[in-house]
Write a protein that holds these residues in place. Structure first.
Motif, mmCIF file in Angstrom:
data_model
loop_
_atom_site.group_PDB
_atom_site.id
_atom_site.type_symbol
_atom_site.label_atom_id
_atom_site.label_comp_id
_atom_site.label_asym_id
_atom_site.label_seq_id
_atom_site.Cartn_x
_atom_site.Cartn_y
_atom_site.Cartn_z
ATOM 1 N N THR A 131 -33.819 -17.740 1.718
ATOM 2 C CA THR A 131 -32.573 -18.034 2.445
ATOM 3 C C THR A 131 -31.611 -16.847 2.442
ATOM 4 O OG1 THR A 131 -31.636 -19.039 0.467
ATOM 5 C CG2 THR A 131 -32.635 -20.524 2.069
ATOM 6 N N ARG A 132 -30.751 -16.860 3.444
ATOM 7 C CA ARG A 132 -29.637 -15.936 3.551
ATOM 8 C C ARG A 132 -28.380 -16.772 3.769
ATOM 9 N NH1 ARG A 132 -33.274 -12.584 2.386
ATOM 10 N NH2 ARG A 132 -33.738 -10.718 3.604
ATOM 11 N N ALA A 133 -27.222 -16.188 3.449
ATOM 12 C CA ALA A 133 -25.957 -16.867 3.772
ATOM 13 C C ALA A 133 -25.099 -15.879 4.539
ATOM 14 C CB ALA A 133 -25.258 -17.303 2.490
ATOM 15 N N THR A 134 -24.473 -16.329 5.617
ATOM 16 C CA THR A 134 -23.640 -15.407 6.409
ATOM 17 C C THR A 134 -22.355 -15.100 5.636
ATOM 18 O OG1 THR A 134 -22.739 -17.312 7.558
ATOM 19 C CG2 THR A 134 -24.484 -16.135 8.682
ATOM 20 N N THR A 135 -21.994 -13.819 5.611
ATOM 21 C CA THR A 135 -20.794 -13.410 4.870
ATOM 22 C C THR A 135 -19.560 -13.407 5.783
ATOM 23 O OG1 THR A 135 -21.394 -11.145 5.365
ATOM 24 C CG2 THR A 135 -22.007 -11.979 3.190
ATOM 25 N N ALA A 136 -19.793 -13.526 7.081
ATOM 26 C CA ALA A 136 -18.697 -13.575 8.065
ATOM 27 C C ALA A 136 -19.222 -14.369 9.251
ATOM 28 C CB ALA A 136 -18.344 -12.152 8.520
ATOM 29 N N GLU A 137 -18.327 -14.704 10.169
ATOM 30 C CA GLU A 137 -18.800 -15.415 11.365
ATOM 31 C C GLU A 137 -19.840 -14.540 12.070
ATOM 32 O OE1 GLU A 137 -15.982 -17.746 13.975
ATOM 33 O OE2 GLU A 137 -16.576 -16.126 15.326
ATOM 34 N N ALA A 138 -20.938 -15.151 12.489
ATOM 35 C CA ALA A 138 -22.003 -14.365 13.125
ATOM 36 C C ALA A 138 -22.489 -15.090 14.362
ATOM 37 C CB ALA A 138 -23.160 -14.206 12.147
ATOM 38 N N LYS A 139 -23.020 -14.302 15.303
ATOM 39 C CA LYS A 139 -23.563 -14.902 16.517
ATOM 40 C C LYS A 139 -25.071 -14.696 16.507
ATOM 41 C CE LYS A 139 -21.963 -15.444 21.180
ATOM 42 N NZ LYS A 139 -21.440 -14.839 22.352
ATOM 43 N N LEU A 140 -25.791 -15.773 16.698
ATOM 44 C CA LEU A 140 -27.249 -15.684 16.707
ATOM 45 C C LEU A 140 -27.767 -16.602 17.809
ATOM 46 C CD1 LEU A 140 -29.419 -14.218 14.989
ATOM 47 C CD2 LEU A 140 -29.606 -16.292 13.614
ATOM 48 N N ALA A 141 -28.589 -16.077 18.692
ATOM 49 C CA ALA A 141 -29.123 -16.849 19.825
ATOM 50 C C ALA A 141 -27.995 -17.497 20.629
ATOM 51 C CB ALA A 141 -30.104 -17.918 19.333
#
Ligand code: HEM
Length: 449
Positions: free
Chosen positions: A328-338
């Motif tokens: 797993t990973r956790a986003t450290t800031a708001e991110a855009k994916l797909a």
């Protein structure tokens, strides 16, 4: 290209998809691309997003600042295993990687190759015609012994090495269960918890003592521990100041190497032998190669460039059964994916089997076909379609080491015996395991006629 997002059906209240994930991991993961390129699943009550498209996964793996190590189980994992290279957050990673990288330089790998050769000899020498080998536990002990020897060379007496190995297995055997167990249960004075605490304390105390002994002696033993102790970083860019690992950090690194360098290699070797046993045509080609290159003796590191068929078998095994199946990973800031906005703190899942088993990425993906890795065929594959060792800055540091060990062991074993699975074999992935390995793989070895 517009990506499709979707949600996996079948999540149960509270546990989410935990049942499918721990009981039938491959079946569940393989099913996900049918719901989209980015698919929402539930890890317990927590929503998590699985990039199923190779390009999306590549985006996640190459932006390790935004998609940092983390997630609901990962933090538990870190609290158990420490903060070594594989577990540390992005903020500490570059420094740790720079300090450790020289330990995996080509010249060092040659030395590790000598140990691998010796351990393959010790593994296979006692095996006899007709013997049935319970593959995974045997190969696990082999891989753990090998990485221990490469960490500590000869500076650990055999009884301590045996105790260390047992303690490590005891502690590790419980890591996954502990990730799913509430913390207050882990603190209860139950025999299982006491065994775990004792085992982990023994591992740490032994490693601490070794570090003290190495520091006192001050020589370079040519092994991984010597490298970790000697590692220095030039802090002012002019050689005026230098900083290395403190003893606690070295302990964490040793534990990471023991973990990362043992189970995964044993798992891929077990699956490779299982697949070879079930594909006589592949077995025959492996034997022809072994006869031509090292007929009548175990394989050696110098043989590696001449064992492309064994290399392709290992790579194809890693495609179908990548040991790391859910990271797993956790986003450290708001991110855009797909096209989707993921708030900070969102869990994103890196799962190699999801992209490895897509038929629009790998032709006839369900088929064991080592020749798909012939250079003229593999050149066509899209970026991000083979990620058994990860990608980007967090890519496996031990990939060459692992391939060396797996290819040499496979070529030696398959070159010397005809291998078959006995009827009591259960080649489904073990449930509740941190890595993919077969439940019970009982292999019969028959002398070649
Ligand atoms: C077939 C065997 C192996 C497989 C499939 C494998 C797979 C992986 C994967 C997928 C990652 C990336 C994890 C992520 O992105 O979160 C990784 C990282 C790592 N592996 Fe391996 N590995 C193997 C063998 C080894 C060996 C033999 C060693 C050491 C002796 C090792 C040491 C590490 C370390 C230290 C990291 C962390 C790298 C970093 O974050 O900079 N691995 N491995």
């Amino acid at each position: 290209m517009p990506y499709v997002t979707g949600t996996a059906p079948g999540a149960l209240p509270l546990v989410g998809h935990a049942w499918s994930l721990t009981r039938h991991p491959l079946r569940f993961l393989e099913s996900l691309p049918a719901y989209g390129d980015l698919v929402e699943i539930r890890l317990g009550p927590t929503p998590a997003y699985v990039p199923c498209h190779p390009e999306l996964l590549r985006q996640v793996l190459t932006d390790d600042r935004t998609f940092d190590k983390g997630g609901p189980f990962f933090d538990r994992f870190r609290s158990v295993l420490g903060n070594g290279l594989a577990n540390c957050p992005h903020a500490e990673h570059r420094r740790q990687r720079r300090l450790i990288q020289p330990a995996f330089h080509r010249t060092r790998l040659e030395r590790y190759g000598d140990t691998i050769e010796r351990e393959i000899d010790a593994l296979t020498e006692p095996w006899r015609h007709g013997q049935v080998v319970d593959a995974f536990p045997v190969l696990y002990r082999f891989a753990l012994r090998t990485v221990m020897r490469n960490l500590f060379s000869a500076h650990i007496d055999p009884p301590t090495a045996d105790r260390l190995q047992q303690a490590f297995q005891t502690a590790l055997g419980q890591v996954v269960q502990r990730m799913f167990t509430p913390q207050f249960v882990q603190r209860l004075p139950l025999p299982v918890n006491r065994r775990y605490d004792r085992a982990l304390a023994f591992v740490r105390a032994t490693v601490e003592e070794l570090i003290t002994r190495y520091r006192r002696g001050g020589e370079d033993h040519g092994d991984l521990l010597s490298m970790l102790i000697a590692a220095r970083e030039d802090t002012d860019g002019e050689g005026g100041g230098s900083v290395g690992f403190d003893d606690g950090e070295i302990q964490d690194q040793v534990i990471v190497m023991l973990l990362a360098g043992s189970e995964s290699v044993a798992a891929v070797l077990s699956w490779a032998l299982c697949l070879v046993a079930r594909h006589p045509e592949v077995a025959r080609r492996l034997q022809e190669e072994a006869d031509a290159v090292h007929g009548g003796r175990p394989s050696r590191s110098a043989d590696l460039p001449h064992l492309p068929c064994a290399g392709r078998v290992v790579t194809e095994t890693l495609r179908l059964y990548p040991p790391g199946w859910l990271i797993t990973r956790a986003t450290t800031a708001e991110a855009k994916l797909a096209g989707r906005v993921l708030p900070a703190g969102t869990t994103v899942v890196f799962s190699p089997p999801v992209v490895h088993r897509r038929s629009d990425t790998h032709h006839e993906a369900e088929r064991f076909d080592p020749d798909r890795w012939l250079p003229e065929r593999s050149g066509e594959l899209p970026r991000g379609s083979f990620v058994a060792f990860g990608s980007g800055a967090r890519k496996c540091i031990g990939d060459t080491y692992a391939m060396t060990e797996a290819v040499l062991a496979l070529s030696t074993i398959a070159g010397r015996w005809d291998i078959s699975c006995t009827p009591r074999t259960d080649a489904r992935p073990a449930p509740m395991a941190g890595i993919l390995y077969p439940r019970r793989l009982l292999l019969r070895l028959t002398d070649r006629t």
